[in-house]
Design a protein around this motif. Sequence first.
Motif, PDB file in Angstrom:
ATOM      1  N   GLU A 238       0.837  -1.201   0.000  1.00  0.00           N
ATOM      2  CA  GLU A 238       0.000   0.000   0.000  1.00  0.00           C
ATOM      3  C   GLU A 238       0.870   1.248   0.000  1.00  0.00           C
ATOM      4  O   GLU A 238       2.017   1.217   0.461  1.00  0.00           O
ATOM      5  N   VAL A 239       0.296   2.329  -0.486  1.00  0.00           N
ATOM      6  CA  VAL A 239       0.959   3.631  -0.455  1.00  0.00           C
ATOM      7  C   VAL A 239       0.006   4.639   0.162  1.00  0.00           C
ATOM      8  O   VAL A 239      -1.155   4.747  -0.261  1.00  0.00           O
ATOM      9  N   TRP A 240       0.498   5.356   1.171  1.00  0.00           N
ATOM     10  CA  TRP A 240      -0.303   6.369   1.867  1.00  0.00           C
ATOM     11  C   TRP A 240       0.410   7.712   1.769  1.00  0.00           C
ATOM     12  O   TRP A 240       1.515   7.883   2.298  1.00  0.00           O
ATOM     13  N   PHE A 241      -0.204   8.657   1.077  1.00  0.00           N
ATOM     14  CA  PHE A 241       0.344  10.004   0.945  1.00  0.00           C
ATOM     15  C   PHE A 241      -0.050  10.840   2.155  1.00  0.00           C
ATOM     16  O   PHE A 241      -1.174  10.730   2.653  1.00  0.00           O
ATOM     17  N   PHE A 242       0.869  11.690   2.610  1.00  0.00           N
ATOM     18  CA  PHE A 242       0.551  12.567   3.735  1.00  0.00           C
ATOM     19  C   PHE A 242       1.141  13.948   3.502  1.00  0.00           C
ATOM     20  O   PHE A 242       2.157  14.113   2.812  1.00  0.00           O
ATOM     21  N   ALA A 243       0.494  14.945   4.062  1.00  0.00           N
ATOM     22  CA  ALA A 243       1.007  16.321   4.041  1.00  0.00           C
ATOM     23  C   ALA A 243       0.562  17.006   5.310  1.00  0.00           C
ATOM     24  O   ALA A 243      -0.643  17.070   5.604  1.00  0.00           O
ATOM     25  N   LEU A 244       1.519  17.495   6.061  1.00  0.00           N
ATOM     26  CA  LEU A 244       1.246  18.204   7.313  1.00  0.00           C
ATOM     27  C   LEU A 244       1.908  19.562   7.272  1.00  0.00           C
ATOM     28  O   LEU A 244       3.024  19.705   6.776  1.00  0.00           O
ATOM     29  N   ASN A 245       1.188  20.579   7.771  1.00  0.00           N
ATOM     30  CA  ASN A 245       1.861  21.838   8.099  1.00  0.00           C
ATOM     31  C   ASN A 245       1.369  22.329   9.444  1.00  0.00           C
ATOM     32  O   ASN A 245       0.214  22.091   9.825  1.00  0.00           O
ATOM     33  N   ILE A 246       2.261  22.955  10.182  1.00  0.00           N
ATOM     34  CA  ILE A 246       1.958  23.442  11.528  1.00  0.00           C
ATOM     35  C   ILE A 246       2.586  24.819  11.724  1.00  0.00           C
ATOM     36  O   ILE A 246       3.522  25.199  11.017  1.00  0.00           O
ATOM     37  N   ASP A 247       2.065  25.558  12.687  1.00  0.00           N
ATOM     38  CA  ASP A 247       2.705  26.795  13.120  1.00  0.00           C
ATOM     39  C   ASP A 247       3.870  26.438  14.027  1.00  0.00           C
ATOM     40  O   ASP A 247       3.723  25.617  14.949  1.00  0.00           O
ATOM     41  N   LEU A 248       5.018  27.036  13.758  1.00  0.00           N
ATOM     42  CA  LEU A 248       6.193  26.827  14.590  1.00  0.00           C
ATOM     43  C   LEU A 248       6.501  28.120  15.332  1.00  0.00           C
ATOM     44  O   LEU A 248       6.801  29.137  14.711  1.00  0.00           O
ATOM     45  N   LYS A 249       6.435  28.059  16.635  1.00  0.00           N
ATOM     46  CA  LYS A 249       6.697  29.245  17.449  1.00  0.00           C
ATOM     47  C   LYS A 249       8.100  29.252  18.042  1.00  0.00           C
ATOM     48  O   LYS A 249       8.474  30.176  18.751  1.00  0.00           O
ATOM     49  N   GLY A 250       8.868  28.204  17.742  1.00  0.00           N
ATOM     50  CA  GLY A 250      10.233  28.116  18.232  1.00  0.00           C
ATOM     51  C   GLY A 250      10.881  26.850  17.731  1.00  0.00           C
ATOM     52  O   GLY A 250      10.199  25.917  17.284  1.00  0.00           O
ATOM     53  N   GLU A 252      12.166  24.474  19.247  1.00  0.00           N
ATOM     54  CA  GLU A 252      11.833  23.279  20.011  1.00  0.00           C
ATOM     55  C   GLU A 252      10.606  22.556  19.457  1.00  0.00           C
ATOM     56  O   GLU A 252      10.377  21.389  19.772  1.00  0.00           O
ATOM     57  N   GLN A 253       9.810  23.250  18.642  1.00  0.00           N
ATOM     58  CA  GLN A 253       8.622  22.619  18.072  1.00  0.00           C
ATOM     59  C   GLN A 253       8.893  21.955  16.723  1.00  0.00           C
ATOM     60  O   GLN A 253       8.010  21.300  16.173  1.00  0.00           O
ATOM     61  N   ALA A 254      10.096  22.085  16.192  1.00  0.00           N
ATOM     62  CA  ALA A 254      10.390  21.544  14.861  1.00  0.00           C
ATOM     63  C   ALA A 254      10.150  20.043  14.786  1.00  0.00           C
ATOM     64  O   ALA A 254       9.653  19.531  13.775  1.00  0.00           O
ATOM     65  N   LYS A 255      10.488  19.322  15.851  1.00  0.00           N
ATOM     66  CA  LYS A 255      10.314  17.867  15.826  1.00  0.00           C
ATOM     67  C   LYS A 255       8.855  17.453  15.791  1.00  0.00           C
ATOM     68  O   LYS A 255       8.528  16.314  15.437  1.00  0.00           O
ATOM     69  N   ALA A 256       7.953  18.375  16.125  1.00  0.00           N
ATOM     70  CA  ALA A 256       6.525  18.052  16.101  1.00  0.00           C
ATOM     71  C   ALA A 256       6.040  17.739  14.692  1.00  0.00           C
ATOM     72  O   ALA A 256       5.031  17.064  14.516  1.00  0.00           O
ATOM     73  N   ARG A 257       6.757  18.231  13.677  1.00  0.00           N
ATOM     74  CA  ARG A 257       6.363  17.939  12.296  1.00  0.00           C
ATOM     75  C   ARG A 257       6.273  16.433  12.088  1.00  0.00           C
ATOM     76  O   ARG A 257       5.269  15.918  11.580  1.00  0.00           O
ATOM     77  N   LYS A 258       7.312  15.729  12.463  1.00  0.00           N
ATOM     78  CA  LYS A 258       7.303  14.277  12.292  1.00  0.00           C
ATOM     79  C   LYS A 258       6.520  13.580  13.399  1.00  0.00           C
ATOM     80  O   LYS A 258       5.862  12.563  13.154  1.00  0.00           O
ATOM     81  N   ASP A 259       6.589  14.124  14.607  1.00  0.00           N
ATOM     82  CA  ASP A 259       5.898  13.487  15.734  1.00  0.00           C
ATOM     83  C   ASP A 259       4.405  13.337  15.453  1.00  0.00           C
ATOM     84  O   ASP A 259       3.812  12.284  15.716  1.00  0.00           O
ATOM     85  N   VAL A 260       3.774  14.387  14.941  1.00  0.00           N
ATOM     86  CA  VAL A 260       2.331  14.347  14.706  1.00  0.00           C
ATOM     87  C   VAL A 260       1.996  13.346  13.602  1.00  0.00           C
ATOM     88  O   VAL A 260       1.077  12.520  13.742  1.00  0.00           O
ATOM     89  N   VAL A 261       2.723  13.386  12.507  1.00  0.00           N
ATOM     90  CA  VAL A 261       2.449  12.459  11.398  1.00  0.00           C
ATOM     91  C   VAL A 261       2.634  11.021  11.851  1.00  0.00           C
ATOM     92  O   VAL A 261       1.777  10.158  11.578  1.00  0.00           O
ATOM     93  N   LEU A 262       3.721  10.740  12.540  1.00  0.00           N
ATOM     94  CA  LEU A 262       3.975   9.374  12.987  1.00  0.00           C
ATOM     95  C   LEU A 262       2.930   8.913  13.994  1.00  0.00           C
ATOM     96  O   LEU A 262       2.531   7.732  14.006  1.00  0.00           O
ATOM     97  N   ALA A 263       2.443   9.833  14.826  1.00  0.00           N
ATOM     98  CA  ALA A 263       1.387   9.488  15.774  1.00  0.00           C
ATOM     99  C   ALA A 263       0.098   9.124  15.041  1.00  0.00           C
ATOM    100  O   ALA A 263      -0.586   8.158  15.400  1.00  0.00           O
TER     101      ALA A 263
END
Length: 272
Positions: A238-250, A252-263
């Motif tokens: 199977e192939v699952w396409f994903f696209a996430l964007n978030i507001d980054l206020k610092g 320290e939040q950069a890792k949340a990009r992958k954290d949210v998708v992986l969750a």
Amino acid sequence: MRMRLILFAVLLLQACAATANRQPSTTERADWGRHFQAAGVEGTMVLMKEGSGRMQVYNPARARTQYLPASTFKVLNSLIALETGVSAGPDTIFPWDGKEHPLPAWNRDLTMREAFAVSSVPVYQGIARAIGQERMARYVDAVKYGNADIGGGLDTFWLEGNLRISAVEQIDFLRRLYEEHLPFFKRSMDTVKDIMAQDRGAGWVIRSKTGWAGFYPKHTSGGPDIGWWVGWLERKGEVWFFALNIDLKGAEQAKARKDVVLAVLGAEGLLP
């Protein structure tokens, strides 16, 4: 040159025919909000199984809002570089310009594969300049990448210029790349798919690119930076396409990009 333009026109017609009348339906997934809340960020995510014709979306209004693509544009920039001969392949070496850049990994000679992996802005700015305004505009328009507006500087239009793309449009672009329905030769698309393989596990691979609008150059608008992670997961046929964007206020939040998708992928039973 004439033959290359003819081939480009043929590929463009084939790509347009392959993507006509393919508008996926949308299912809202408000329950994914818990993953954003756990990471302490606000944003959107789109997930689509190849061939399903259905997008699952958290925050649909934001999913259709266009933002600077930042380094996610390196996917298309790589395709154009390969197609125009600016890069001969993933092992093409791009010499260090001798300047000290904010990330140490950028301060050396880099192959195209390495430059993509460390998201070297200077290398890809040089690639854009070598492609040139006319060819860049032609390809970005042919692909229908976001608003296809490369105003604001040939080597900055995706960082702080006029180019904008939404999460929904990112999914469409990625799907067309995977299905090879873009106006590029197969060898160019295969090479980019190869260098996109950044994360692997037992029985799965994620081909992707991160982005951070506002990191380099650092914007001074006073608003939040925009963080991206876009790509697709291949697992069990199977192939699952994903696209996430978030507001980054610092930073320290950069890792949340992958954290949210992986969750989300984990909660959906797509990753262990």
